[in-house]
Design an enzyme around this catalytic site. Sequence first.
Site, PDB file in Angstrom:
ATOM      1  N   LYS A 116       6.686  18.509  -7.503  1.00  0.00           N
ATOM      2  CA  LYS A 116       5.716  18.996  -7.233  1.00  0.00           C
ATOM      3  C   LYS A 116       5.595  20.459  -7.616  1.00  0.00           C
ATOM      4  O   LYS A 116       4.547  21.173  -7.871  1.00  0.00           O
ATOM      5  CB  LYS A 116       5.536  19.030  -5.722  1.00  0.00           C
ATOM      6  CG  LYS A 116       5.261  17.832  -5.139  1.00  0.00           C
ATOM      7  CD  LYS A 116       5.106  17.820  -3.311  1.00  0.00           C
ATOM      8  CE  LYS A 116       4.777  16.453  -3.064  1.00  0.00           C
ATOM      9  NZ  LYS A 116       5.924  15.437  -3.101  1.00  0.00           N
ATOM     10  N   LYS A 158       8.301  21.077   1.597  1.00  0.00           N
ATOM     11  CA  LYS A 158       7.784  19.782   0.956  1.00  0.00           C
ATOM     12  C   LYS A 158       8.768  19.707   0.037  1.00  0.00           C
ATOM     13  O   LYS A 158       9.132  20.247  -0.779  1.00  0.00           O
ATOM     14  CB  LYS A 158       6.553  19.894   0.607  1.00  0.00           C
ATOM     15  CG  LYS A 158       5.320  20.067   1.208  1.00  0.00           C
ATOM     16  CD  LYS A 158       3.996  20.105   0.633  1.00  0.00           C
ATOM     17  CE  LYS A 158       3.783  18.929   0.059  1.00  0.00           C
ATOM     18  NZ  LYS A 158       2.378  19.127  -0.579  1.00  0.00           N
ATOM     19  N   GLY A 164       4.422   9.945   0.670  1.00  0.00           N
ATOM     20  CA  GLY A 164       4.244   9.286   1.822  1.00  0.00           C
ATOM     21  C   GLY A 164       4.741   9.780   3.081  1.00  0.00           C
ATOM     22  O   GLY A 164       5.010   9.222   3.939  1.00  0.00           O
ATOM     23  N   GLY A 165       4.587  11.145   3.083  1.00  0.00           N
ATOM     24  CA  GLY A 165       4.947  12.013   4.439  1.00  0.00           C
ATOM     25  C   GLY A 165       6.228  12.150   4.747  1.00  0.00           C
ATOM     26  O   GLY A 165       6.675  12.777   5.602  1.00  0.00           O
ATOM     27  N   HIS A 208      -7.996  16.320   3.806  1.00  0.00           N
ATOM     28  CA  HIS A 208      -7.025  15.997   2.691  1.00  0.00           C
ATOM     29  C   HIS A 208      -8.108  15.119   1.800  1.00  0.00           C
ATOM     30  O   HIS A 208      -8.375  13.980   2.388  1.00  0.00           O
ATOM     31  CB  HIS A 208      -5.917  14.848   3.374  1.00  0.00           C
ATOM     32  CG  HIS A 208      -4.963  14.176   2.177  1.00  0.00           C
ATOM     33  ND1 HIS A 208      -3.706  14.447   2.268  1.00  0.00           N
ATOM     34  CD2 HIS A 208      -5.322  13.765   1.182  1.00  0.00           C
ATOM     35  CE1 HIS A 208      -3.304  13.693   1.069  1.00  0.00           C
ATOM     36  NE2 HIS A 208      -4.175  13.214   0.339  1.00  0.00           N
ATOM     37  N   HIS A 235       2.063  13.243   8.884  1.00  0.00           N
ATOM     38  CA  HIS A 235       1.809  13.392   7.473  1.00  0.00           C
ATOM     39  C   HIS A 235       1.447  11.686   6.767  1.00  0.00           C
ATOM     40  O   HIS A 235       1.377  11.678   5.793  1.00  0.00           O
ATOM     41  CB  HIS A 235       2.899  13.899   6.646  1.00  0.00           C
ATOM     42  CG  HIS A 235       3.189  15.307   7.183  1.00  0.00           C
ATOM     43  ND1 HIS A 235       2.065  16.374   7.096  1.00  0.00           N
ATOM     44  CD2 HIS A 235       4.240  15.770   7.605  1.00  0.00           C
ATOM     45  CE1 HIS A 235       2.625  17.351   7.692  1.00  0.00           C
ATOM     46  NE2 HIS A 235       3.688  17.208   8.083  1.00  0.00           N
ATOM     47  N   GLU A 275      -4.600  14.684  -5.497  1.00  0.00           N
ATOM     48  CA  GLU A 275      -4.445  14.961  -4.144  1.00  0.00           C
ATOM     49  C   GLU A 275      -4.967  16.316  -3.904  1.00  0.00           C
ATOM     50  O   GLU A 275      -4.160  17.245  -4.660  1.00  0.00           O
ATOM     51  CB  GLU A 275      -3.539  14.405  -3.495  1.00  0.00           C
ATOM     52  CG  GLU A 275      -3.077  13.057  -3.560  1.00  0.00           C
ATOM     53  CD  GLU A 275      -2.434  12.431  -2.259  1.00  0.00           C
ATOM     54  OE1 GLU A 275      -1.885  13.398  -1.439  1.00  0.00           O
ATOM     55  OE2 GLU A 275      -2.043  11.510  -2.484  1.00  0.00           O
ATOM     56  N   ARG A 297       0.225   6.421  -9.779  1.00  0.00           N
ATOM     57  CA  ARG A 297       0.200   5.162  -9.418  1.00  0.00           C
ATOM     58  C   ARG A 297      -1.130   4.893  -8.793  1.00  0.00           C
ATOM     59  O   ARG A 297      -1.964   5.524  -8.494  1.00  0.00           O
ATOM     60  CB  ARG A 297       1.493   4.602  -8.420  1.00  0.00           C
ATOM     61  CG  ARG A 297       1.513   5.688  -7.295  1.00  0.00           C
ATOM     62  CD  ARG A 297       2.371   5.255  -6.335  1.00  0.00           C
ATOM     63  NE  ARG A 297       2.779   6.200  -5.191  1.00  0.00           N
ATOM     64  CZ  ARG A 297       1.854   6.339  -4.064  1.00  0.00           C
ATOM     65  NH1 ARG A 297       0.937   5.423  -3.821  1.00  0.00           N
ATOM     66  NH2 ARG A 297       2.171   7.050  -3.190  1.00  0.00           N
TER      67      ARG A 297
END
Length: 639
Positions: A116, A158, A164-165, A208, A235, A275, A297
């Site tokens: 990220k 993060k 996936g939270g 989101h 999340h 996102e 993906r």
Amino acid sequence: MITKLLIANRGEIACRIIRTAREMGIATVAVYSDADARALHVRQADEAVHIGPSPAAESYLVGEKIIAAAQQTGAQAIHPGYGFLSENADFAQAVIGAGLIWVGPKPQSIRAMGLKDAAKKLMRAAGVPVTPGYEGEDQSAQRLKAEADAIGYPVLIKAVAGGGGKGMRKVDAAGDFGAALESCRREAKASFGNDEVLLEKWITSPRHIEVQVFGDSHGNVVHLFERDCSLQRRHQKVIEEAPAPGMDEATRAEICAAAVRAAKAVDYEGAGTIEFIADASEGLRADRIFFMEMNTRLQVEHPVTEEITGVDLVEWQLRVASGEPVPLKQEQLSINGHAIEARLYAEDPSSGFLPSTGPLEHLDFGPADRVETGVEEGGAVSPFYDPMIAKLVCYGADREEAIDALLEAVNGTEVWPVRTNAGFLSRALDSRAFRAGELDTGFIAAAGDDLIPSAEPSDAVWHVAARLATDDAFDQPLAGFRLNAPPRASIALASGSETRLIDLAAARAGTVAVEDGVPDFEETDTDDGPVVTGYLDGEEIVTFASGTAYRFSLAARGTGHASAADGAIVAPMPGKVIAVDVAEGDTVTAGQRLLVLEAMKMEHALTAPFDGTVTELAASAGAQVQVEAVLAVVEPVGE
């Protein structure tokens, strides 16, 4: 065109891919672990190959075994689905190196977006707006704390390799930063093998919003509009819809254009999702929407995009992987109607959403327009994998119609003895704020217990249970009969810790229907209330009200529940002890963390029920434990 495809995944996404492949005339190969030997995806595929023990680390995450299975069966291509190895660039490269087709983006594109912090730098260079934060190489706790202080609280930690939270912690105050960082790093290391983190400014009214993009090997990239995934719990996405409520055409054009720029910046091929986090404090505005990450993906929530565009994204994946161009140009794509999806999880909302595993003796998904699942009645929910049972998807001409359809499907969902979040989904869908589109990622947390269905059955539920209990299978005699008075009958039932004597005259307002020799019944709670359904399960009665299950038995049989009142700290589910914070003889206070259990990809802290002393400690870090195993005992102060 690919003629034989191996699916390197399991459950509902494997079944989803098999369905499209069959329609395209492509033969399919499934892979399975010990736990999945009789799974639905194994039976649906044309061939299946066993790849190892139940833990994913020994089966679905072992790339060498999957490539060997493809070579053994003569499969030309591997589709990774989502999760597991789907965003593993090394695995993608290994597939290509073995002479197989990788159904996904190029390894270098995965690497570019996989971390990220690096992805954000790349997006800034591509002119994509990015959330303020810290993505530096200095990962010392001191530097991270200083950066968090400079950004200002609340701040979000993060995992750079997260998804996936997992590996995410919100920190509200400087004093909480150290503990949150430690927990986040530990979870990130366990989930992704990488404990590096980045920091982001926490947006107070976040939405989101994500955009589906699709590229090919000919340089084409298109978008298929946006989805709103704001309804999240810890999340983890719960309800997703497309298009996003409150999105005007100008804002849509800007966010989708930014998504296309992001995909082109990494020479993207195949299906991907950009996102964004939107500051929705003044509605959706293009200047307040920031890039978060790219998922390289297919997404879990892809069905809602398919429903509003009429596109089969898996078919597009297979065609593009075979060298074809993206099937439609941007001007040929449009939004038609509204679609909404709810994730049905095997978890118990009334017990803090603890995962619920075991056999699926009774399974009915209700009248959903589309059900994506990898399980069936007679199967089971395994403790080794994600607890999602199914995705329930509904379509409508507009948002209200789609919500109504999904609400009906969720209310009609019946699962037993595994507990589900269906009742929780029902309350969320039918809440005033959700229907009004007043959404942000804190919606569920703010609603609190209002979204948790009652653990106690209503009067109507008791009545349904009483009527079913008088079936001949129970051979229950009538009570209260007198020669000089009208006959009366009653029955004593128990549910949880409560016992009631039910007057059958009051309960018999309708008729018990019998289908295939099995008594069934439905009754409306009130004129405007939920429909209650029920059936006999041996010598137990199971009822459902708006998706929530309730169990009854004859009072003479009784029921009971374990509790921590005696100081016994028991495992709420099978799992692995990853931290032990106390030793025998330690003095503890109520609410103090004693141990941390990792199960179903999540950490669960077990705490002291009251002030006292740890008199027994039966768990150690790294130990695997079974449900209801006594891990520690706390003796109250003064005893």
